[in-house]
Design an enzyme around this catalytic site. Sequence first.
Site, PDB file in Angstrom:
ATOM      1  CB  SER A  62      13.240  10.667 -25.818  1.00 35.02           C
ATOM      2  OG  SER A  62      12.274  11.197 -24.930  1.00 35.02           O
ATOM      3  CB  SER A 121      19.174   8.021 -26.938  1.00 39.66           C
ATOM      4  OG  SER A 121      18.423   7.800 -25.779  1.00 39.66           O
ATOM      5  CG  ASP A 122      18.442  14.329 -24.362  1.00 39.16           C
ATOM      6  OD1 ASP A 122      19.617  14.735 -24.498  1.00 39.16           O
ATOM      7  OD2 ASP A 122      17.665  14.790 -23.505  1.00 39.16           O
ATOM      8  CB  THR A 123      18.983  10.503 -20.292  1.00 32.13           C
ATOM      9  OG1 THR A 123      19.078   9.274 -21.023  1.00 32.13           O
ATOM     10  CG2 THR A 123      18.466  10.203 -18.895  1.00 32.13           C
TER      11      THR A 123
END
Length: 198
Positions: free
Chosen positions: A116, A79-81
């Site tokens: 995501s 995940s990445d923010t």
Amino acid sequence: MTNPLQEKLKGSRLILGSGSPRRKMFLEEMGLDFEVRPKSVEEVYPDHLQGKEISDYLAKLKATPFKAKLQPNEIVITSDTVVWHKGISLAKAANPEEAFDMLKTLSGDWHEVITSVCFTTSDTQKTVNCTTLVKFMEFTEEEINSYIDQCRPFDKAGAYGIQEWIGMIGISEIKGSYTNVVGLPTHLVYKTLMDMVS
């Protein structure tokens, strides 16, 4: 209580490819059995990407080290923010000065928090994303400096954590998923995993 998703995941091995304590906490609170197996990658993306394109790209990139050795029953979650404000991605601050500049920019304004999540198996990959709108009140320089000194928010996109002091006193409005801002849109994780194992 029987957890519908955990029941469907029997026979699968869920892997969280992240060292984030917040993402780990959410999967635990969802009642899922999983192992934490973080792998580091250089988080660099092409300059032309914007908003959710950046977080999608980085979430997939973080899955790359796992691909070659995945077993058929394994599902890796990466995940990445991204904090997106006025056409600029505010990444993790390298020092107090950068953190101050980011929070000063966000002060009194709306911004987007985009997370995501990439789900990778030995033969498939699916990426989903979620956007939450967040509005900060106007901060004084003293409030910003106090938060940075106390919480050292250098591991967070946009240099803040919604669950920390600055979120409690400073967020006047939020439109969308709260867990997304913390770092994992749990409703999307649940739905995507359900679809994958159905």
